[in-house]
Design a protein around this motif. Structure first.
Motif, PDB file in Angstrom:
ATOM      1  N   ASP A   1      -5.200  -1.944  -5.377  1.00 13.04           N
ATOM      2  CA  ASP A   1      -4.647  -2.380  -4.095  1.00 13.04           C
ATOM      3  C   ASP A   1      -5.518  -3.465  -3.468  1.00 13.04           C
ATOM      4  O   ASP A   1      -6.605  -3.197  -2.970  1.00 13.04           O
ATOM      5  CB  ASP A   1      -4.523  -1.177  -3.139  1.00 13.04           C
ATOM      6  N   GLU A   2      -5.039  -4.674  -3.527  1.00 10.74           N
ATOM      7  CA  GLU A   2      -5.720  -5.841  -2.955  1.00 10.74           C
ATOM      8  C   GLU A   2      -7.223  -5.872  -3.205  1.00 10.74           C
ATOM      9  O   GLU A   2      -8.009  -5.872  -2.268  1.00 10.74           O
ATOM     10  CB  GLU A   2      -5.454  -5.913  -1.436  1.00 10.74           C
TER      11      GLU A   2
ATOM     12  N   THR B   1       0.829  -1.202   0.000  1.00 16.12           N
ATOM     13  CA  THR B   1       0.000   0.000   0.000  1.00 16.12           C
ATOM     14  C   THR B   1       0.867   1.257   0.000  1.00 16.12           C
ATOM     15  O   THR B   1       0.571   2.229  -0.695  1.00 16.12           O
ATOM     16  CB  THR B   1      -0.931  -0.013   1.226  1.00 16.12           C
TER      17      THR B   1
ATOM     18  N   GLU C   1      -6.967   0.433  -1.232  1.00 18.14           N
ATOM     19  CA  GLU C   1      -7.217  -0.738  -0.381  1.00 18.14           C
ATOM     20  C   GLU C   1      -8.522  -0.518   0.406  1.00 18.14           C
ATOM     21  O   GLU C   1      -8.791   0.570   0.885  1.00 18.14           O
ATOM     22  CB  GLU C   1      -6.045  -0.863   0.593  1.00 18.14           C
TER      23      GLU C   1
HETATM   24 MG   LIG Z   1      -1.962  -2.759   2.080  1.00 12.12          MG
END
Ligand SMILES: [Mg+2]
Ligand SMILES: Nc1ncnc2c1ncn2[C@@H]1O[C@H](COP(=O)(O)OP(=O)(O)OP(=O)(O)O)[C@@H](O)[C@H]1O
Lengths: 234, 290
Positions: A159-160, A42, A84
């Motif tokens: 992000d993820e 991140t 995220e």
């Molecule tokens: Mg992260």
């Protein structure tokens, strides 16, 4: 190269989160960066989108040094960061969220593009006038990805996107990312779900406590014994 | 008689709403209690007051609004932005400091007297509604305040920049990721909050026909704060409803209970209310209680 990161160091106060990171993302490719909790994934994306200024090093995007640009300038230049945890705007409707994704655009096709994402995600269209905070996690992820694409970015940072989603929904999300990539968008995907990410990626990097410890084609990484042991649970 | 009291209450409430909206907008974007709100816009009110006599009153009001706007943009830049990430105590102290500075500036330039005040644009008079005589000033104030509130609500809901403000009030980082120039927008929100405060302050002075250096804190910041907490902090609807409730409570208490102890009674009702419902009537989602 669309994106080049050179010797990037990022700190939080005295703590060094990323030490001397260098990596590249080629136009049209899907590049993935995998790493476990707290590796600094991140942090890297925040540095790329100008949310957190690096201590040293350079970020070159499309031939331009953007290391010291503000986030809104970076968005104007064509980087869109889907954060995220999705971060949809909970008090605004689905439709309003999508319009905010197009904040930097001046053309007249915004509504037409929103309709396009409604065709991709019929569930979003059904809920177009509902507050985004009321959507399920999977629906919020679809919304966050669509919203990020609404700025028509040259480079999409994810992000993820699979975080906290049920396995079936994870499959769906990766299928969508694959489709976005097939449409020609350059993607930089950060993930803990290494297997799924490497399956759809062209190339991959491995990040461990703030350092890149591996880089290869996604296929080679999927078959590497070290990666299998550490990230694929085999 | 009751109808006249009701009209008074609604017009006072509407004026408080203008004060509270500016205050609440700032709270909405940064979650910081802006204790300098009233004293900053009071400077703008005094500028208008000085210009009155010499020029068209509408122009004098506009100049006062510009002064409030510019002052608050400066206050945001130099007193709040450097403290944006340092918790809640530091900015609150900084705001109290700004409030004192502004009040001293007013005292230095205009003195501490109470001046009689009239914008000179409202013809005092009354109309007869089915046998009930109602003051027209109150009706004018009500209409102006409501018109401004409608314009603001529509601008927030239906313009790109209004929606940008709403994004910032939910999450500054994510708003930046949309390409919204958050620092510039936040500065403008502070400026607009003060400009609106100048109009509210001037209407307040018109209603009571006086102006003095204390209007900002006692009648601005405190009323705006009470209205925001009553209605629900961080939400436009909350600010408006809270201000109306405050106007009603004040007017009805002084009409039917005691005008001398009005503030004591209103505070007692207020405290009882926040003990029962600390989040206010219509809190913004995710807003905290004060
Ligand atoms: Mg992260
Ligand atoms: N705001 C912050 N202040 C101080 N340290 C931070 C901050 N944000 C992150 N860190 C630290 O920096 C390191 C990297 O964090 P980061 O969030 O980038 O990891 P990540 O790879 O995204 O992890 P996850 O998979 O859990 O999201 C961690 O050690 C974390 O504790």
């Amino acid at each position: 190269m669309l994106l080049e990161v050179e010797n990037l160091v990022v700190k939080y106060g005295e703590i060094t989160a990323l030490s001397n990171i260098s990596l590249q993302a080629e136009e049209g490719q899907l590049t993935t960066l995998i790493g476990s909790n707290g590796a600094g994934k991140t942090t890297l994306l925040k540095a790329l989108s100008g949310l957190h200024k690096p201590a040293s090093g350079r970020i070159i995007f499309n031939g331009k040094d953007i290391t010291n640009c503000s986030t809104d300038q970076i968005v104007h230049l064509g980087i869109s960061h889907c954060p995220e945890g999705r971060r949809v705007f909970p008090r605004q409707t689905v439709h309003e969220n999508l319009r905010m994704g197009a904040f930097v655009r001046k053309d007249k096709d915004v509504e037409k593009d929103i309709e396009k994402y409604y065709r991709w995600f019929p569930r979003l269209e059904e809920r177009r006038n509902q507050k985004a905070g009321l959507l399920s996690g999977g629906e919020q992820q679809m919304l966050a990805i669509s919203r990020a694409l609404m700025s028509k970015p040259k480079l999409l940072l994810l992000d993820e996107p699979s975080m906290g989603l049920a396995p079936l929904v994870v499959e769906e999300v990766f299928k969508i990312i694959d489709e976005v990539h097939a449409e020609g968008t350059t993607i930089f995907l950060v993930e803990q779900n290494a297997r799924q990410a490497l399956k759809i990626a062209d190339t991959g990097y491995i990040l461990e406590v703030g350092e890149i410890i591996g880089h290869d084609s996604a296929e080679a990484l999927l078959n590497s014994e070290d990666v299998k042991k550490a990230y694929l649970g085999a | 008689m009751f109808l006249q009291h009701l009209i008074n209450a609604l017009s006072v409430g509407a004026v408080y709403a203008l004060l509270a909206i500016g205050y609440n907008m700032v709270y909405g974007v940064l979650e910081k209690l802006n204790f300098a709100h009233g004293d900053v816009y009071a400077v703008g009110c005094f500028v208008t007051f000085s210009l009155l006599g010499g020029m068209n009153p509408i122009l004098a009001i506009l100049i006062g609004c510009c002064v409030g706007f510019i002052l608050n943009v400066g206050v945001e830049r130099f007193a709040y932005r450097p403290l944006r990430n340092s918790g809640r105590v530091a900015p609150t102290i900084s705001a109290v400091g700004i409030a004192y500075i502004m009040r001293n500036v007013i005292q230095l330039i205009w003195g501490a007297e109470t001046f009689s005040f009239d914008l000179g644009i409202f013809k005092a008079g009354s109309i007869d509604v089915g046998g009930v005589v109602i003051g027209t000033l109150q009706i004018y104030l009500f209409i102006i305040a409501v018109a401004l509130m409608v314009i603001i609500s529509l601008a927030l809901k239906y313009t790109k920049w209004g929606q940008g403000i709403i994004c910032i009030s939910q999450n500054i980082e994510t708003a930046a990721l949309m390409g919204i120039p958050v620092n510039r927008v936040i500065a403008i929100v502070y400026g607009l909050g003060a400009a609106l405060g100048v109009i509210g302050g001037l209407l307040f002075c018109q209603y009571y026909q006086f102006i003095f250096m204390g209007i900002g804190f006692a009648y601005g910041t405190m009323k705006a704060w009470m209205a925001s907490i009553w209605g629900g902090i961080g939400s436009l609807k909350g600010a408006i409803v809270g201000a109306m409730v405050l106007g009603l409570a004040e007017t009805m208490v002084s009409a039917y209970i005691s005008s001398t102890y009005r503030d004591a009674f209103v505070w007692a009702i207020f405290i009882a209310f926040i003990i029962i419902r600390p989040q206010g009537m219509f809190p913004a989602q995710g807003a905290e209680k004060i």
